[in-house]
Design a protein around this motif. Structure first.
Motif, PDB file in Angstrom:
ATOM      1  N   LEU B  61       0.836  -1.203   0.000  1.00 45.94           N
ATOM      2  CA  LEU B  61       0.000   0.000   0.000  1.00 45.94           C
ATOM      3  C   LEU B  61       0.874   1.257   0.000  1.00 45.94           C
ATOM      4  CD1 LEU B  61      -3.050   0.972   0.438  1.00 45.94           C
ATOM      5  CD2 LEU B  61      -2.240   1.517   2.702  1.00 45.94           C
ATOM      6  N   ALA B  62       1.973   1.184   0.804  1.00 48.84           N
ATOM      7  CA  ALA B  62       2.875   2.334   0.904  1.00 48.84           C
ATOM      8  C   ALA B  62       3.467   2.644  -0.464  1.00 48.84           C
ATOM      9  CB  ALA B  62       3.972   2.054   1.920  1.00 48.84           C
ATOM     10  N   VAL B  63       3.877   1.596  -1.182  1.00 50.83           N
ATOM     11  CA  VAL B  63       4.457   1.805  -2.512  1.00 50.83           C
ATOM     12  C   VAL B  63       3.429   2.471  -3.418  1.00 50.83           C
ATOM     13  CG1 VAL B  63       5.311   0.640  -4.574  1.00 50.83           C
ATOM     14  CG2 VAL B  63       6.075  -0.096  -2.308  1.00 50.83           C
ATOM     15  N   LYS B  64       2.190   1.985  -3.341  1.00 49.58           N
ATOM     16  CA  LYS B  64       1.138   2.523  -4.197  1.00 49.58           C
ATOM     17  C   LYS B  64       0.854   3.997  -3.847  1.00 49.58           C
ATOM     18  CE  LYS B  64      -3.744   1.873  -4.888  1.00 49.58           C
ATOM     19  NZ  LYS B  64      -4.467   2.089  -3.649  1.00 49.58           N
ATOM     20  N   GLU B  65       0.714   4.276  -2.547  1.00 48.98           N
ATOM     21  CA  GLU B  65       0.376   5.638  -2.121  1.00 48.98           C
ATOM     22  C   GLU B  65       1.526   6.605  -2.396  1.00 48.98           C
ATOM     23  OE1 GLU B  65      -2.324   7.178  -0.427  1.00 48.98           O
ATOM     24  OE2 GLU B  65      -3.489   5.455  -1.090  1.00 48.98           O
ATOM     25  N   LEU B  66       2.757   6.143  -2.119  1.00 49.88           N
ATOM     26  CA  LEU B  66       3.898   7.047  -2.243  1.00 49.88           C
ATOM     27  C   LEU B  66       4.306   7.263  -3.694  1.00 49.88           C
ATOM     28  CD1 LEU B  66       6.015   5.947   0.834  1.00 49.88           C
ATOM     29  CD2 LEU B  66       4.686   8.036   0.553  1.00 49.88           C
ATOM     30  N   SER B  67       3.850   6.372  -4.595  1.00 45.20           N
ATOM     31  CA  SER B  67       4.211   6.587  -5.993  1.00 45.20           C
ATOM     32  C   SER B  67       3.340   7.684  -6.604  1.00 45.20           C
ATOM     33  CB  SER B  67       4.074   5.285  -6.788  1.00 45.20           C
ATOM     34  OG  SER B  67       2.760   4.802  -6.646  1.00 45.20           O
ATOM     35  N   ASN B  68       2.240   8.008  -5.933  1.00 44.70           N
ATOM     36  CA  ASN B  68       1.399   9.108  -6.417  1.00 44.70           C
ATOM     37  C   ASN B  68       0.893   9.910  -5.213  1.00 44.70           C
ATOM     38  OD1 ASN B  68      -0.186  10.798  -7.897  1.00 44.70           O
ATOM     39  ND2 ASN B  68      -1.781   9.288  -8.316  1.00 44.70           N
ATOM     40  N   GLY B  79      -4.041  12.901  -1.958  1.00 42.13           N
ATOM     41  CA  GLY B  79      -2.912  12.010  -1.711  1.00 42.13           C
ATOM     42  C   GLY B  79      -2.273  12.247  -0.354  1.00 42.13           C
ATOM     43  N   ILE B  80      -1.484  11.259   0.087  1.00 43.64           N
ATOM     44  CA  ILE B  80      -0.851  11.319   1.405  1.00 43.64           C
ATOM     45  C   ILE B  80       0.115  12.503   1.491  1.00 43.64           C
ATOM     46  CG2 ILE B  80       0.986   9.688   0.724  1.00 43.64           C
ATOM     47  CD1 ILE B  80      -0.499   9.493   4.155  1.00 43.64           C
ATOM     48  N   GLY B  81       0.780  12.805   0.366  1.00 47.88           N
ATOM     49  CA  GLY B  81       1.729  13.922   0.362  1.00 47.88           C
ATOM     50  C   GLY B  81       1.015  15.240   0.631  1.00 47.88           C
ATOM     51  N   THR B  82      -0.122  15.429  -0.040  1.00 47.21           N
ATOM     52  CA  THR B  82      -0.894  16.656   0.165  1.00 47.21           C
ATOM     53  C   THR B  82      -1.359  16.757   1.609  1.00 47.21           C
ATOM     54  OG1 THR B  82      -1.726  16.148  -2.029  1.00 47.21           O
ATOM     55  CG2 THR B  82      -2.720  18.020  -0.914  1.00 47.21           C
ATOM     56  N   GLN B  83      -1.834  15.641   2.135  1.00 42.58           N
ATOM     57  CA  GLN B  83      -2.338  15.643   3.514  1.00 42.58           C
ATOM     58  C   GLN B  83      -1.222  16.002   4.494  1.00 42.58           C
ATOM     59  OE1 GLN B  83      -5.353  15.612   3.502  1.00 42.58           O
ATOM     60  NE2 GLN B  83      -6.362  13.831   2.622  1.00 42.58           N
ATOM     61  N   LEU B  84      -0.042  15.369   4.291  1.00 42.02           N
ATOM     62  CA  LEU B  84       1.077  15.669   5.193  1.00 42.02           C
ATOM     63  C   LEU B  84       1.493  17.128   5.061  1.00 42.02           C
ATOM     64  CD1 LEU B  84       3.222  12.449   4.828  1.00 42.02           C
ATOM     65  CD2 LEU B  84       2.180  13.300   6.923  1.00 42.02           C
ATOM     66  N   ALA B 244      -5.153  -1.195   6.833  1.00 48.20           N
ATOM     67  CA  ALA B 244      -3.857  -1.114   6.153  1.00 48.20           C
ATOM     68  C   ALA B 244      -3.484   0.352   5.951  1.00 48.20           C
ATOM     69  CB  ALA B 244      -3.916  -1.845   4.822  1.00 48.20           C
ATOM     70  N   SER B 245      -4.454   1.149   5.524  1.00 43.64           N
ATOM     71  CA  SER B 245      -4.182   2.576   5.338  1.00 43.64           C
ATOM     72  C   SER B 245      -3.918   3.260   6.673  1.00 43.64           C
ATOM     73  CB  SER B 245      -5.363   3.268   4.660  1.00 43.64           C
ATOM     74  OG  SER B 245      -5.543   2.753   3.383  1.00 43.64           O
ATOM     75  N   VAL B 246      -4.622   2.811   7.704  1.00 40.86           N
ATOM     76  CA  VAL B 246      -4.403   3.407   9.021  1.00 40.86           C
ATOM     77  C   VAL B 246      -2.976   3.131   9.487  1.00 40.86           C
ATOM     78  CG1 VAL B 246      -5.068   3.322  11.449  1.00 40.86           C
ATOM     79  CG2 VAL B 246      -6.833   3.357   9.684  1.00 40.86           C
ATOM     80  N   VAL B 247      -2.541   1.864   9.338  1.00 34.65           N
ATOM     81  CA  VAL B 247      -1.177   1.518   9.757  1.00 34.65           C
ATOM     82  C   VAL B 247      -0.158   2.291   8.925  1.00 34.65           C
ATOM     83  CG1 VAL B 247       0.515  -0.344   9.872  1.00 34.65           C
ATOM     84  CG2 VAL B 247      -1.825  -0.745  10.610  1.00 34.65           C
ATOM     85  N   PHE B 248      -0.427   2.382   7.634  1.00 35.27           N
ATOM     86  CA  PHE B 248       0.476   3.125   6.756  1.00 35.27           C
ATOM     87  C   PHE B 248       0.595   4.579   7.210  1.00 35.27           C
ATOM     88  CE2 PHE B 248       0.365   5.990   2.981  1.00 35.27           C
ATOM     89  CZ  PHE B 248       1.715   5.949   2.709  1.00 35.27           C
ATOM     90  N   SER B 249      -0.554   5.186   7.545  1.00 37.93           N
ATOM     91  CA  SER B 249      -0.468   6.597   7.947  1.00 37.93           C
ATOM     92  C   SER B 249       0.187   6.739   9.317  1.00 37.93           C
ATOM     93  CB  SER B 249      -1.831   7.283   7.893  1.00 37.93           C
ATOM     94  OG  SER B 249      -2.826   6.466   8.408  1.00 37.93           O
TER      95      SER B 249
END
Lengths: 472, 275
Positions: B61-68, B79-84, B244-249
């Motif tokens: 999931l991390a690979v998928k989220e971090l690639s975009n 996306g996670i980048g925008t949120q951070l 999975a997304s919760v753990v990733f975040s």
């Protein structure tokens, strides 16, 4: 075209006539510089036309009189005096609107009136009750009425209320009791809120943890911990009503906690709650996850009860009348669209993604189509599990107020009908429904039957007193 | 083998042990039942159930989220980048606001033992208040959710800075001050050339603690208020029981927190001194 008859009617030097003494180019060939301030755009011409006809009629078309009068009192004074008796701006806007409507092919085509504001933020809590508000975005209902709306997901109703009071949201998805409570200042600062439309009817359920499968009789629920989404919610009032009919005092025999809907399933799974009366999809989600089962649908308590609503501040509606009207039309249209069963599957697909409900589409589909698993091994078919009907019956508002009174949320004596009529815009909603070509009821009060007991909105106080279990 | 190499090897070893244990004790939530009855189908027997994810699933999931990381699917799905980015922006705003206020006030309090003692009880009462307790009040008074989260960061991160600055200023060695006095320095000059440099290491400790607190606070605040930010991201995934997304975040929160902390400690190295 002798447009100088459209010269500034507030100017003492302008000539609006085409009589013998007319000095305009169309009447004479000489170069007379009479034309001073002609309108250029279509809209300005219409505006000027409205002004001129009013001013001319004041002087019976006698232009000399007009000019003399203006010379004596001054153009500014004259204009101000006229404006104080005639709403010139409104008239002009009105004529312009009609002109555009006619040009664009009839009054039903919207987006013609000048919208004060097209970019709007509308809050929603991610539940299926909000379906019309949410789906209007992906399915283009807001766009159809010329609005660019962002629907913003909100963590719970307290936050939705506060963000609405803060004006971060122009309008919001709320629970039907909320605008009543906010207007009375119960549980928040007092602000005049209006509820032009109900979103959904029915569509809630009592969901219990799997370990209570053999405790189907509410009399066995003593000591249970129940979740409801908000204090001022139909969920709270229906749950209280339901257990009270079985002789349990909801304030003493069970515990009712406020839990935001999205956190319901996790709390049920963790054993923090024995059950909840909550909005879908969280009842169906509990079944889907194998955590709970559906004890009953709320339509069995009150067939056709209201649940969620579309609400905004009175201020928003009065400051932005055209935007408000367009938004209102979009919501009524969308609510009507959602009410049709053949559209439900497509709606499920549209509102399931992360940006909206963020739930498995199959769960939402079960809620909207009414063909669902109850968690006890049965597949049930209940097409009216959730319905969408925008009409905000005043009698529903009165019922909600009686329950607030019954459970002590409101202590003082209240004028039930007055508050209900102020907040629930039943007549306005009916007119809007008719304008869009839908059937609307002609009365705004009717009798409701809740668990076999009739409620007459004409005698709210007697109704409250007719219950043995209440906060005295 | 040097001590550092040994520690690196041990770290990697622990990671493997963790991954293996993680994979063993978690499931994938799959319910690939074949030939389902209608009831089973509606119960989602053919679809994935909510479950605690294993390390590999989180990694995928991390690979998928971090690639975009900066995608934008509307106001509620970014996306996670925008949120951070939004979260860091808010943290910085609240944090610098408290730096601007805490350091001068802490300085003044530290210069006067009387003030220090008088204000101590108030600071001690205000210090342990949870951000979630401030939130309703802030929302009500400030009437803006973003400003409210910034205010909550401010109010929670100010205390360690204030106390550490005051303490640092107070515990400047008498000898240093006496040297200043013999050189007939003015009070202002003394404050900037002697007290400030001497107190800086203690002040930086306060800054570091406060940064940690700010980052803790933002997640809680955003979970409550919603809209944007990493806290909202966690909440939104929790809605869908997508652990999975919760753990990733959670991992991302940890990594960013570590980065913020090491940033302050890196700067503070320039102001350390040996006696």
């Amino acid at each position: 075209m002798p447009v100088n008859s459209l010269d500034d009617p507030f100017n003492e030097d302008s000539d609006l006539s085409h009589g013998a003494g007319c000095g305009c180019k169309a009447c004479h060939s000489e170069n007379v510089s009479m034309v001073q301030n002609l309108p250029s755009s279509d809209e300005e011409i219409v505006n000027r036309f409205v002004e001129t006809s009013i001013v001319k009629s004041l002087f019976n078309g006698n232009d000399m009189q007009r000019r003399n009068f203006i010379k004596t009192v001054g153009a500014g004074t004259f204009r101000a005096a006229l404006l104080s008796i005639i709403p010139l701006g409104a008239l002009q806007a009105c004529v312009n609107d009609t002109k555009k409507k006619v040009e664009s092919g009839g009054a039903t085509k919207m987006g013609a009136s000048k919208l004060e504001k097209t970019k709007l933020n509308i809050g929603f809590v991610p539940i299926t009750c909000a379906t019309p508000i949410i789906m209007s975005k992906p399915m283009g209902f807001y766009e159809k009425y010329g609005l660019d709306v962002d629907v913003i997901k909100t963590a719970g109703w307290a936050v939705a209320r506060d963000k609405s009071l803060n004006k971060e949201y122009d309008a919001s998805h709320m629970l039907t009791p909320m605008p009543l409570a906010m207007t009375m200042g119960a549980g928040s600062t007092s602000a005049n809120y209006i509820m032009p439309a109900v979103e959904n009817i029915n569509g809630q359920a009592i969901c219990l943890h799997n370990k209570h499968k053999n405790k189907r009789d509410p009399k066995m629920w003593k000591g249970f911990k129940f979740g409801v989404p908000f204090e001022y919610s139909m969920h709270n009032f229906l749950l209280r009503y339901y257990v009270a009919e079985f002789g349990l005092d909801p304030d003493k025999d069970i515990q009712i906690r406020v839990v935001p809907p999205p956190e319901m399933v996790a709390n049920l799974k963790a054993g923090n709650l024995d059950g909840y009366l909550s909005p879908d999809p969280f009842n169906q989600r509990a079944v889907y996850e194998g955590v709970g089962f559906l004890h009953m649908l709320t339509k069995e308590i009150w067939e056709g009860h209201p649940c969620c609503a579309f609400a905004c501040s009175e201020e928003f509606a009065t400051k932005n009348p055209n935007t408000y009207a367009a938004l209102f039309s979009a919501i009524i249209d969308a609510t009507n669209y959602s009410s049709k069963h053949e559209n439900r599957a497509a709606i499920s697909e549209a509102i399931a993604p992360k940006n909206y409900l963020n739930q498995p589409a199959s769960v939402i589909n079960q809620v909207l189509t009414g063909k669902y698993a109850d968690g006890l091994g049965n597949v049930l078919n209940e097409p009216n599990r959730i319905g969408f009907d925008p009409f905000p019956w005043h009698s529903m508002g009165v019922w909600i107020l009686t329950q607030m009174k019954r459970w002590g949320y409101v202590k003082k004596d209240i004028d039930y009908k007055k508050i209900a009529e102020q907040v629930y815009l039943a007549a306005e909603c009916g007119a809007k429904m008719k304008e869009l070509g839908y059937d609307a009821p002609s009365a705004t009060y009717k009798k409701h039957v809740i668990m076999g007991k009739e409620f007459d909105p004409n005698f709210p106080e007697d109704y409250v007193k007719s219950f043995d279990i209440r906060v005295k | 083998m040097s001590e550092t190499k040994k520690s690196i090897l041990l770290s990697i070893g622990l990671l493997f042990v963790f991954i293996i244990i993680g994979e063993l004790i978690t499931g994938d939530g799959a319910r690939n039942k074949q030939n389902m009855t209608e009831y089973e189908k509606l119960m989602g027997m053919g679809e994935t159930q909510a479950h605690v994810p294993g390390p590999i699933e989180v990694f995928k999931l991390a690979v998928k989220e971090l690639s975009n990381p900066f995608y934008d699917n509307g106001p509620n799905d970014k996306g996670i980048g925008t949120q951070l980015f939004f979260s860091i922006l808010r943290v910085m705003a609240g944090y610098f606001l408290s730096v601007i206020i805490a350091i001068p006030i802490g300085f003044l309090i530290g210069m006067s033992p009387l003030f220090y003692k008088a204000l101590q009880p108030y600071i001690q009462i205000l210090k342990p208040i949870s951000p979630l307790a401030w939130m309703p009040l802030a929302l009500f008074v400030i009437k803006d959710s973003i400003m409210s989260s910034i205010f909550v960061i401010f109010i929670c991160s100010i205390w360690p800075m204030l106390i550490n600055t005051a303490f640092g200023v107070m515990s400047v060695k008498k000898d240093f001050l006496n040297v200043g006095k013999t050189l007939e320095m003015s009070n202002v000059k003394m404050a900037f050339t002697i007290i400030l440099p001497a107190a800086l290491p203690t002040i930086f400790t306060g800054l570091r603690i406060s940064m940690g607190i700010s980052w803790l606070v933002i997640v809680a605040a955003e979970m409550l208020v919603g809209g944007t930010g990493i806290g909202y991201y966690v909440w939104n995934e929790w809605n869908n029981l997508d652990l999975a997304s919760v753990v990733f975040s959670i991992l991302m929160i940890g990594i960013v927190g570590m980065f913020l902390d090491s940033m302050i400690s890196f700067i503070s190295k320039y102001f350390n001194y040996q006696e």
